[in-house]
Every structure is written in structure tokens, then in C-alpha cells.
Design an enzyme around this catalytic site. Sequence first.
Site, PDB file in Angstrom:
ATOM      1  N   THR A 100       0.824  -1.214   0.000  1.00 26.24           N
ATOM      2  CA  THR A 100       0.000   0.000   0.000  1.00 26.24           C
ATOM      3  C   THR A 100       0.851   1.254   0.000  1.00 26.24           C
ATOM      4  N   GLY A 129       2.723  -2.678   8.288  1.00 27.13           N
ATOM      5  CA  GLY A 129       3.082  -2.860   9.685  1.00 27.13           C
ATOM      6  C   GLY A 129       4.585  -3.072   9.825  1.00 27.13           C
ATOM      7  N   GLU A 141      -6.119  -6.057   4.060  1.00 27.09           N
ATOM      8  CA  GLU A 141      -6.207  -7.282   3.250  1.00 27.09           C
ATOM      9  C   GLU A 141      -7.337  -7.188   2.251  1.00 27.09           C
TER      10      GLU A 141
HETATM   11  C1  LIG Z   1       5.666 -18.837   8.944  1.00 26.52           C
HETATM   12  C2  LIG Z   1       4.720 -19.441   9.846  1.00 26.52           C
HETATM   13  C3  LIG Z   1       3.445 -18.650   9.905  1.00 26.52           C
HETATM   14  C4  LIG Z   1       2.878 -18.761  11.237  1.00 26.52           C
HETATM   15  C5  LIG Z   1       1.563 -18.134  11.442  1.00 26.52           C
HETATM   16  C6  LIG Z   1       1.282 -16.903  10.681  1.00 26.52           C
HETATM   17  C7  LIG Z   1       0.067 -16.375  10.497  1.00 26.52           C
HETATM   18  C8  LIG Z   1      -1.217 -17.025  10.720  1.00 26.52           C
HETATM   19  C9  LIG Z   1      -1.638 -16.960  12.088  1.00 26.52           C
HETATM   20  C10 LIG Z   1      -2.190 -15.955  12.712  1.00 26.52           C
HETATM   21  C11 LIG Z   1      -2.462 -14.676  12.076  1.00 26.52           C
HETATM   22  C12 LIG Z   1      -3.724 -14.232  12.651  1.00 26.52           C
HETATM   23  C13 LIG Z   1      -4.321 -13.211  12.243  1.00 26.52           C
HETATM   24  C14 LIG Z   1      -3.821 -12.286  11.225  1.00 26.52           C
HETATM   25  C15 LIG Z   1      -4.395 -11.010  11.622  1.00 26.52           C
HETATM   26  C16 LIG Z   1      -4.203  -9.929  10.999  1.00 26.52           C
HETATM   27  C17 LIG Z   1      -3.370  -9.844   9.799  1.00 26.52           C
HETATM   28  C18 LIG Z   1      -2.178  -9.063  10.171  1.00 26.52           C
HETATM   29  C19 LIG Z   1      -1.926  -7.967   9.592  1.00 26.52           C
HETATM   30  C20 LIG Z   1      -2.722  -7.424   8.453  1.00 26.52           C
HETATM   31  C21 LIG Z   1      -1.828  -6.521   7.708  1.00 26.52           C
HETATM   32  C22 LIG Z   1      -2.509  -6.041   6.470  1.00 26.52           C
HETATM   33  C23 LIG Z   1      -1.859  -6.144   5.306  1.00 26.52           C
HETATM   34  C24 LIG Z   1      -2.437  -5.576   4.091  1.00 26.52           C
HETATM   35  O1  LIG Z   1      -3.468  -4.944   4.076  1.00 26.52           O
HETATM   36  S1  LIG Z   1      -1.520  -5.939   2.707  1.00 26.52           S
HETATM   37  C25 LIG Z   1      -2.321  -5.073   1.408  1.00 26.52           C
HETATM   38  C26 LIG Z   1      -3.649  -5.713   1.055  1.00 26.52           C
HETATM   39  N1  LIG Z   1      -4.155  -5.097  -0.118  1.00 26.52           N
HETATM   40  C27 LIG Z   1      -5.142  -5.626  -0.836  1.00 26.52           C
HETATM   41  O2  LIG Z   1      -5.725  -6.639  -0.499  1.00 26.52           O
HETATM   42  C28 LIG Z   1      -5.478  -4.900  -2.112  1.00 26.52           C
HETATM   43  C29 LIG Z   1      -6.925  -5.157  -2.493  1.00 26.52           C
HETATM   44  N2  LIG Z   1      -7.096  -4.911  -3.881  1.00 26.52           N
HETATM   45  C30 LIG Z   1      -7.024  -5.896  -4.739  1.00 26.52           C
HETATM   46  O3  LIG Z   1      -6.831  -7.035  -4.388  1.00 26.52           O
HETATM   47  C31 LIG Z   1      -7.220  -5.441  -6.152  1.00 26.52           C
HETATM   48  O4  LIG Z   1      -8.135  -4.385  -6.193  1.00 26.52           O
HETATM   49  C32 LIG Z   1      -7.755  -6.520  -7.054  1.00 26.52           C
HETATM   50  C33 LIG Z   1      -8.851  -7.271  -6.360  1.00 26.52           C
HETATM   51  C34 LIG Z   1      -6.592  -7.368  -7.378  1.00 26.52           C
HETATM   52  C35 LIG Z   1      -8.382  -5.934  -8.274  1.00 26.52           C
HETATM   53  O5  LIG Z   1      -7.357  -5.432  -9.020  1.00 26.52           O
HETATM   54  P1  LIG Z   1      -7.481  -5.508 -10.617  1.00 26.52           P
HETATM   55  O6  LIG Z   1      -6.163  -5.568 -11.219  1.00 26.52           O
HETATM   56  O7  LIG Z   1      -8.463  -4.463 -11.027  1.00 26.52           O
HETATM   57  O8  LIG Z   1      -8.063  -6.917 -10.811  1.00 26.52           O
HETATM   58  P2  LIG Z   1      -9.396  -7.331 -11.556  1.00 26.52           P
HETATM   59  O9  LIG Z   1      -9.348  -6.843 -12.950  1.00 26.52           O
HETATM   60  O10 LIG Z   1     -10.561  -6.984 -10.711  1.00 26.52           O
HETATM   61  O11 LIG Z   1      -9.162  -8.908 -11.515  1.00 26.52           O
HETATM   62  C36 LIG Z   1      -8.130  -9.429 -12.310  1.00 26.52           C
HETATM   63  C37 LIG Z   1      -8.208 -10.914 -12.175  1.00 26.52           C
HETATM   64  O12 LIG Z   1      -7.447 -11.285 -11.025  1.00 26.52           O
HETATM   65  C38 LIG Z   1      -8.245 -12.079 -10.170  1.00 26.52           C
HETATM   66  N3  LIG Z   1      -7.781 -11.815  -8.813  1.00 26.52           N
HETATM   67  C39 LIG Z   1      -7.786 -10.627  -8.193  1.00 26.52           C
HETATM   68  N4  LIG Z   1      -7.259 -10.766  -6.948  1.00 26.52           N
HETATM   69  C40 LIG Z   1      -6.920 -12.080  -6.817  1.00 26.52           C
HETATM   70  C41 LIG Z   1      -6.344 -12.846  -5.762  1.00 26.52           C
HETATM   71  N5  LIG Z   1      -6.010 -12.283  -4.591  1.00 26.52           N
HETATM   72  N6  LIG Z   1      -6.138 -14.162  -5.951  1.00 26.52           N
HETATM   73  C42 LIG Z   1      -6.495 -14.722  -7.141  1.00 26.52           C
HETATM   74  N7  LIG Z   1      -7.049 -14.068  -8.180  1.00 26.52           N
HETATM   75  C43 LIG Z   1      -7.261 -12.748  -8.009  1.00 26.52           C
HETATM   76  C44 LIG Z   1      -9.639 -11.641 -10.430  1.00 26.52           C
HETATM   77  O13 LIG Z   1     -10.560 -12.630 -10.002  1.00 26.52           O
HETATM   78  C45 LIG Z   1      -9.607 -11.449 -11.922  1.00 26.52           C
HETATM   79  O14 LIG Z   1      -9.672 -12.705 -12.511  1.00 26.52           O
HETATM   80  P3  LIG Z   1     -10.546 -12.895 -13.853  1.00 26.52           P
HETATM   81  O15 LIG Z   1      -9.993 -11.905 -14.842  1.00 26.52           O
HETATM   82  O16 LIG Z   1     -10.345 -14.321 -14.215  1.00 26.52           O
HETATM   83  O17 LIG Z   1     -11.956 -12.561 -13.468  1.00 26.52           O
HETATM   84  C1  LIG Z   2      -4.662  -1.694  10.437  1.00 27.62           C
HETATM   85  C2  LIG Z   2      -4.146  -1.714   8.994  1.00 27.62           C
HETATM   86  C3  LIG Z   2      -2.992  -2.428   8.690  1.00 27.62           C
HETATM   87  C4  LIG Z   2      -2.513  -2.430   7.384  1.00 27.62           C
HETATM   88  N1  LIG Z   2      -1.355  -3.113   7.110  1.00 27.62           N
HETATM   89  C5  LIG Z   2      -0.856  -3.088   5.850  1.00 27.62           C
HETATM   90  C6  LIG Z   2       0.363  -3.763   5.552  1.00 27.62           C
HETATM   91  O1  LIG Z   2       0.988  -4.354   6.437  1.00 27.62           O
HETATM   92  N2  LIG Z   2       0.838  -3.731   4.270  1.00 27.62           N
HETATM   93  C7  LIG Z   2       0.164  -3.076   3.278  1.00 27.62           C
HETATM   94  O2  LIG Z   2       0.622  -3.079   2.134  1.00 27.62           O
HETATM   95  N3  LIG Z   2      -1.029  -2.427   3.527  1.00 27.62           N
HETATM   96  C8  LIG Z   2      -1.537  -2.419   4.785  1.00 27.62           C
HETATM   97  N4  LIG Z   2      -2.715  -1.775   5.054  1.00 27.62           N
HETATM   98  C9  LIG Z   2      -3.368  -1.006   3.999  1.00 27.62           C
HETATM   99  C10 LIG Z   2      -4.626  -1.685   3.493  1.00 27.62           C
HETATM  100  O3  LIG Z   2      -4.309  -2.836   2.756  1.00 27.62           O
HETATM  101  C11 LIG Z   2      -5.411  -0.685   2.631  1.00 27.62           C
HETATM  102  O4  LIG Z   2      -5.815   0.364   3.457  1.00 27.62           O
HETATM  103  C12 LIG Z   2      -6.627  -1.375   2.019  1.00 27.62           C
HETATM  104  O5  LIG Z   2      -6.220  -2.257   1.014  1.00 27.62           O
HETATM  105  C13 LIG Z   2      -7.632  -0.361   1.455  1.00 27.62           C
HETATM  106  O6  LIG Z   2      -7.033   0.407   0.442  1.00 27.62           O
HETATM  107  P1  LIG Z   2      -7.118   2.013   0.509  1.00 27.62           P
HETATM  108  O7  LIG Z   2      -6.665   2.419   1.859  1.00 27.62           O
HETATM  109  O8  LIG Z   2      -6.461   2.526  -0.688  1.00 27.62           O
HETATM  110  O9  LIG Z   2      -8.669   2.353   0.441  1.00 27.62           O
HETATM  111  P2  LIG Z   2      -9.453   2.864  -0.873  1.00 27.62           P
HETATM  112  O10 LIG Z   2      -9.506   1.773  -1.873  1.00 27.62           O
HETATM  113  O11 LIG Z   2      -8.951   4.181  -1.270  1.00 27.62           O
HETATM  114  O12 LIG Z   2     -10.927   2.949  -0.233  1.00 27.62           O
HETATM  115  C14 LIG Z   2     -11.638   4.177  -0.132  1.00 27.62           C
HETATM  116  C15 LIG Z   2     -13.065   3.926  -0.616  1.00 27.62           C
HETATM  117  O13 LIG Z   2     -13.019   3.673  -2.010  1.00 27.62           O
HETATM  118  C16 LIG Z   2     -13.828   2.545  -2.327  1.00 27.62           C
HETATM  119  N5  LIG Z   2     -13.332   1.861  -3.523  1.00 27.62           N
HETATM  120  C17 LIG Z   2     -12.047   1.690  -3.912  1.00 27.62           C
HETATM  121  N6  LIG Z   2     -11.980   0.987  -5.055  1.00 27.62           N
HETATM  122  C18 LIG Z   2     -13.263   0.706  -5.418  1.00 27.62           C
HETATM  123  C19 LIG Z   2     -13.855   0.001  -6.493  1.00 27.62           C
HETATM  124  N7  LIG Z   2     -13.118  -0.570  -7.472  1.00 27.62           N
HETATM  125  N8  LIG Z   2     -15.208  -0.096  -6.530  1.00 27.62           N
HETATM  126  C20 LIG Z   2     -15.970   0.454  -5.555  1.00 27.62           C
HETATM  127  N9  LIG Z   2     -15.468   1.150  -4.499  1.00 27.62           N
HETATM  128  C21 LIG Z   2     -14.125   1.263  -4.436  1.00 27.62           C
HETATM  129  C22 LIG Z   2     -13.651   1.655  -1.094  1.00 27.62           C
HETATM  130  O14 LIG Z   2     -14.734   0.721  -1.001  1.00 27.62           O
HETATM  131  C23 LIG Z   2     -13.682   2.673   0.029  1.00 27.62           C
HETATM  132  O15 LIG Z   2     -15.032   2.918   0.395  1.00 27.62           O
HETATM  133  C24 LIG Z   2      -3.209  -1.738   6.358  1.00 27.62           C
HETATM  134  C25 LIG Z   2      -4.389  -1.042   6.667  1.00 27.62           C
HETATM  135  C26 LIG Z   2      -4.853  -1.020   7.976  1.00 27.62           C
HETATM  136  C27 LIG Z   2      -6.122  -0.267   8.299  1.00 27.62           C
END
Ligand SMILES: CCCCC/C=C\C/C=C\C/C=C\C/C=C\C/C=C\CC/C=C/C(=O)SCCNC(=O)CCNC(=O)[C@H](O)C(C)(C)COP(=O)(O)OP(=O)(O)OC[C@H]1O[C@@H](n2cnc3c(N)ncnc32)[C@H](O)[C@@H]1OP(=O)(O)O
Ligand SMILES: Cc1cc2nc3c(=O)[nH]c(=O)nc-3n(C[C@H](O)[C@H](O)[C@H](O)COP(=O)(O)OP(=O)(O)OC[C@H]3O[C@@H](n4cnc5c(N)ncnc54)[C@H](O)[C@@H]3O)c2cc1C
Length: 634
Positions: free
Chosen positions: A150, A189, A407
Site C-alpha cells: 500500500t 506494519g 487485506e
Molecule cells: C511462517 C509461519 C506462519 C505462522 C503463522 C502466521 C500467520 C497465521 C496466524 C495468525 C495470524 C492471525 C491473524 C492475522 C491477523 C491480521 C493480519 C495481520 C496484519 C494485516 C496486515 C494487512 C496487510 C495488508 O493490508 S496488505 C495489502 C492488502 N491489499 C489488498 O488486499 C489490495 C486489495 N485490492 C485488490 O486485491 C485489487 O483491487 C484486485 C482485487 C486485485 C483488483 O485489481 P485488478 O487488477 O483491477 O483486478 P481485476 O481486474 O478486478 O481482476 C483481475 C483478475 O485477477 C483475479 N484476482 C484478483 N485478486 C486475486 C487474488 N487475490 N487471488 C487470485 N485471483 C485474483 C480476479 O478474479 C480477476 O480474474 P478474472 O480476470 O479471471 O476474473
Molecule cells: C490496520 C491496517 C494495517 C494495514 N497493514 C498493511 C500492511 O501491512 N501492508 C500493506 O501493504 N497495507 C496495509 N494496510 C493497507 C490496506 O491494505 C489498505 O488500506 C486497504 O487495502 C484499502 O485500500 P485504501 O486504503 O487505498 O482504500 P481505498 O480503496 O482508497 O478505499 C476508499 C473507498 O473507495 C472505495 N473503492 C475503492 N476501489 C473501489 C472500487 N473498485 N469499486 C468500488 N469502491 C471502491 C472503497 O470501497 C472505500 O469505500 C493496512 C491497513 C490497515 C487499516
Amino acid sequence: MSKEIYENPDLKKERQNCPFNKEEITHLLDGGKEKTIERKQLENYILSDEQLKDAVPMEYLSHADKYAEELRKACLLMHKLADSPAGQVPTLRALMGAGLGSAVLKEGNPLALHYVMFIPALMGQGTIDQQAKWLEKAYNLNMIGTYAQTELGHGTFLRGLETRATYDPKTQEFILESPSLTAYKWWPGSLGKTANYAVVMAQLYTKGKCEGTHPFMVQLRDEETHEPLPGIVNMWLNPVCISSYIHYGTYVKPTNSKLSYATMVFVRVVVCQDVTTNLRKAVTIATRYSCVRRQSELKPGDREPQVMDYQAQQNKLLPPLAATFAFQLAADHLWNLYHTANNNIEQGDLELLPDLHGLSCALKALCSSEAANFVEVCRQSCGGHGYMSCSNFPRIYGQVTAAETYEGENTVLWLQVARYLVKTRKEQSGGLSVKYLIGEEKGPKTVDTTLEGIVKLYRRAAVGLVDVAIAELDKSGRKGEAPHDAWNHAAVYLIKAAQAHARLFVVESFVDSLKEGKLSAPVRTVLSQLCELFIIYWLLERSGDFFLCSNLTKQDLLLLNSKYVELLAAIRPQAVNLVDSFDLRDEVLNSPLGCWDGNVYQRLFDEAAKSPLNQSNVHESFHKYLKPLLKSNL
Ligand SMILES: CCCCC/C=C\C/C=C\C/C=C\C/C=C\C/C=C\CC/C=C/C(=O)SCCNC(=O)CCNC(=O)[C@H](O)C(C)(C)COP(=O)(O)OP(=O)(O)OC[C@H]1O[C@@H](n2cnc3c(N)ncnc32)[C@H](O)[C@@H]1OP(=O)(O)O
Ligand SMILES: Cc1cc2nc3c(=O)[nH]c(=O)nc-3n(C[C@H](O)[C@H](O)[C@H](O)COP(=O)(O)OP(=O)(O)OC[C@H]3O[C@@H](n4cnc5c(N)ncnc54)[C@H](O)[C@@H]3O)c2cc1C
């Protein structure tokens, strides 16, 4: 003489004559008797260590002191890992989540990302050679990593990430740069002060062409001094592309462009379990407190009743109690699917990846949003004391609402689910979910309000709402709208369809688990009551979906309402016994409202006394500010 263990008389009475074996439910939730023994041994091993206890409540420390204290304990936990009675991975899983982990690290684990995302990214996307080089170093904690995807300007839209990794064929190096303020990595994080390495997601440029986002291993800080490496702001670092797509200077497309998303799937799967653990904590706290708290007058002239005896309170707490079982069983199903799909992917078989993506998005969005709503209801059900920081509700709520965003922001994930459903329904193809879409209920849409009949209604809603959404898309298409506009204009329908599909998965998991499970009759009875309560609760909450897709009538709804309130009354006597079955230690609940012995008021008083403000009768600020005001005759 042994000290008499206090037990609140009301709680004691609630626990008398329990009709089922609580341990049987504990074993069911742990995954078996051996797992329960292992968990309890690990809890004793960790929670008996005085060095892991907080000298003062964390809420009274400064930000920097909180960080230092959590880091101290996190490092101590890692030292204890080697001697853990449960072994490395089960211990790590326990220490990274909302259960045992948050009992010790109440403000968060500075090392969580290293285990929850950094190592899984290496395992899922690194080449054999890269894993040989980095995994041992990571497991041995000779490096601390995070997952930096992010940016200030983008979190959802991965194709919009601005960080660039340009391949220089002359030096065979990647040049990573953040070309703008909005390209700065933000949110990862541990990135601020803890990690010295990161998996950085960046747009790969080679031969002037952008090949999309790819993961790169980047060293952030000097391993000795922990100082940021030179130029860390405008990164010109020696990153390594994780995953081998550059062969002798030529880009080789990955077998599947979606594999780079694999890490997110893993975390979405474990998040479902984690929010369920948090929900179990909230339900336990609220249920025990509601049986200790006596308030108002139910029957004129009678003693104040336990607030749990109000039907309104049962309506608040018993659906979330049932949800903890529903979400746990669904998360178990998803975890099994994840392992199957992952094993297949390792053999090059990607067929289950769309199902896994669809279901992991659906369950992560559903469990996190429902848990957040239910935790807030639990907090409100405890009145003013539920608002206190020491109740632990604010911290639990903060953790579950975070999961609605990280996520994958939930709305975005719902739309991903909808994309998968529309595609699967249209192509009549796909794997797991297709049974819901293709195996739709044929025959007359008459309604029978048995458990099986209600499940059929969920199937009709799941299929019917996908068809309603597809009809909207087709209608827009016929009006000449471009596909992306049609998609945007159908978003409300698409999200409803996705949510109905997610609910069907949870309902089917719950019902199937009760069918398959080897349960004693008393346990089966109480879990069946919870299952029926929960699926009727959701139906009543979403009755519009069912009216739209079936012949549900007002009469049916009135009948289901009656059944619902009967089930509230039937389950009420077992509420405390059910939360006792979660076997959550007081240290894990970390709340005077939810303690096992019900000694609520004394513990609340003791907690309040810990405040620095209560260490003196008159705070120094009186003399500085209040006294001059009082004398100023404004
Ligand atoms: C080593 C030992 C390990 C020990 C234990 C460890 C852990 C487990 C135990 C305990 C843990 C407990 C709890 C955990 C608690 C909390 C977690 C901790 C911290 C959290 C920290 C947070 C981190 C983050 O947030 S990281 C950043 C996350 N960001 C996102 O998720 C971004 C979200 N956005 C997207 O995913 C994208 O918008 C998109 C969905 C990819 C869409 O992008 P776009 O390019 O527009 O794609 P599309 O055109 O819509 O789709 C294209 C195509 O791809 C397919 N697709 C999309 N995503 C996926 C995917 N993830 N997997 C598979 N396929 C995917 C989609 O379906 C489409 O396919 P199609 O064309 O065939 O339809
Ligand atoms: C506690 C916490 C821990 C995190 N840890 C990590 C980490 O370790 N590593 C990391 O990489 N990231 C991390 N993140 C970031 C997190 O993954 C992003 O905040 C999350 O993916 C949302 O993206 P954004 O912040 O850009 O929100 P945005 O996507 O900008 O969301 C804003 C608004 O836009 C809307 N929106 C966006 N796209 C669309 C769409 N296509 N259609 C309709 N509505 C849409 C959303 O629904 C939302 O209402 C963390 C976030 C938090 C809160």
C-alpha cells in the site's frame, strides 16, 4: 488454609446442571482433545512468565513507551519460541492472533507482519534459490521483514501502484524508486521502526515496458546499526525480484498473473479465524457480565433481574454467540480449501484458485463486517461499563474493524466475489461454488420452515440475486452502456448477490458440520438450536432478499419470528455454559466484566485505581489551571 475461590452466585447458578459436556465443545473448537491439551500447555507456558506481564496498564504509557514495551515482550516471546511445548508453527499461529498473542501484546505485535505476510510471501512467491537464501535467515530472525504494498495514494488498486522497479540489463539490477509523494509506501506494519527488510510490491519496467506489479525483496536498514540505508527515501536499492520472471534480461510472463496476489489470499483466510476469536472474546465478556448485572424491574416488586433475562438482551447476545460457531466452522472449511488449492498450485494446477479467491474474499468480508457489528452490540449490551477502556471492548472493536479494511477493503472484495459469481454463473463452469449456482433449487418455490427448507431459501437467494445482478448488467448493455459503466451501475445488486453467496457458504458449513460431526446428543441439541437460531436471524435481517427470490410469505415470516423467540428462550439457560466452553482464560479476555468468577465490581474498582490520576487526591494541574480560573471571577 486454601483460599475460598470467589464465584459470583448468579454465575454459579448458571453453571449448575449443565446438560452437555463443555469440554466436548472445547475440543470441537480446538480441533480435537490433543489440540486442547497443547493449547492449554502453551497458554500456561506463556502466561506464567512474569516478564510478559504489564507493570502498568498499556493505556497509561506514551506512544514510544508502548512501542518499546510491546517490542520487549515480542522479542522475549521469540526467545521462548524455541522451547515452546507446542512447537514452532502452532505457537506462532497462537502468538500472532487475537487469542494468546493479544493477551501478552495488547497494543499489537511489532513482529506480526514478519510471520503473517513476509515469510508467507517468500514461501509463496520466491524461487527455490531465493527461499534457500532468505527463508532460513527469516526463520532464524536474522532479519525482520514486512510486506510493503500500500502507498499513500493507492491501497486497493494494485495496477495503480506507483513504486517503480526498472530493470537495468547492463548492471542486471532493479532500480526501485518512489516517483511521487503518493508513491510512498504507507501502512505496512513494522515498516516505521522495526523491519530491516521488506517485500515491496512495485511496477516492473523492463525494456521500456511495464509488466505490472511484482514483489521485490528490499533491504531497508543496516543490519548492525538499524539506520535506514542511504537514499532510502528515493529508493535506489539493491532489490531482488522475488519470483523469477527475468531470465537473462528477458521478461518471462508468469504462468498466472494472479499468483502475485497469493499472499493476500493466505491472510484473508487466517483473518476469518482471527475475527472469530475476537468475537468469541466479546461474546464471553458480554454474556458473563449480563448474568452478573442486575438492573431495573421485570416483575413489579421482584428483585432486579439479571439483564440476560430480558428478551431484548437475549436478542442482542445470542445471535453473536451462534455466529462464533458458524464463522469458526466456515473458516475451518475455507482453511481446508486453502491447503487443497495451495497443494494443487504447487503442482502447477491453478483450477481452484478462482474458487479460493472468491470464497476467501467472501468470507473475509462477511466475517469481519458481521464481527464488527456484533462486537459493537456486545459492547452496548454492557451499558456504561462496556465503554470503559478496561472492558477491552474498545481494543477488540479496533481490531475487528481494522480487518474490514486491511487485506482488501470489504466493498472491493464483495465486488471481486460478484465478478467471480457472474463469470461462474454465465459460463456454468468453475469449481466449488458452482454447486450453489448450478445446483439451484428446482421445482416449486413453496417454502417450508424446517432447517432444510430454510437452507433451500438461502440457495434460492444466492442464485436468484446473481441472476438479478446479471439482468441489470444485460439491461445496461442493451441500453448501449459500456461494460465498465454497466458494472458500476449494478454495484448495489452485485454486492447483495456476493453477500447472499457468502451467507449461503456459512449456513451450509454450519449445517453440514452438524450432520458430519461425531457429537453427543446433548451437544448436538444445543448446537442445532444455535444453528437454527442463527440462520433464522439472518433470514429475518435480510428478508428482502428472500422475498425477491422465493415465495416467502408474511405468514412464513411471522412463523419464523415465533420460532426465533422460542429459540432465544431455549438457549438462554445455556448461555454461560456455552461461553465457558470457549475456554478463554481471564488473561485472554483481559476484561473485569468477563472474568470467570464474575467478581465484576471489585475488579472494575481495582482497575480504576491503577490510573495515574488516582494516585493523588489533587492533580498538579489544579494549581496551574483550575485554581487561577476559579479566582479569576470571569
Ligand atoms: C511462517 C509461519 C506462519 C505462522 C503463522 C502466521 C500467520 C497465521 C496466524 C495468525 C495470524 C492471525 C491473524 C492475522 C491477523 C491480521 C493480519 C495481520 C496484519 C494485516 C496486515 C494487512 C496487510 C495488508 O493490508 S496488505 C495489502 C492488502 N491489499 C489488498 O488486499 C489490495 C486489495 N485490492 C485488490 O486485491 C485489487 O483491487 C484486485 C482485487 C486485485 C483488483 O485489481 P485488478 O487488477 O483491477 O483486478 P481485476 O481486474 O478486478 O481482476 C483481475 C483478475 O485477477 C483475479 N484476482 C484478483 N485478486 C486475486 C487474488 N487475490 N487471488 C487470485 N485471483 C485474483 C480476479 O478474479 C480477476 O480474474 P478474472 O480476470 O479471471 O476474473
Ligand atoms: C490496520 C491496517 C494495517 C494495514 N497493514 C498493511 C500492511 O501491512 N501492508 C500493506 O501493504 N497495507 C496495509 N494496510 C493497507 C490496506 O491494505 C489498505 O488500506 C486497504 O487495502 C484499502 O485500500 P485504501 O486504503 O487505498 O482504500 P481505498 O480503496 O482508497 O478505499 C476508499 C473507498 O473507495 C472505495 N473503492 C475503492 N476501489 C473501489 C472500487 N473498485 N469499486 C468500488 N469502491 C471502491 C472503497 O470501497 C472505500 O469505500 C493496512 C491497513 C490497515 C487499516
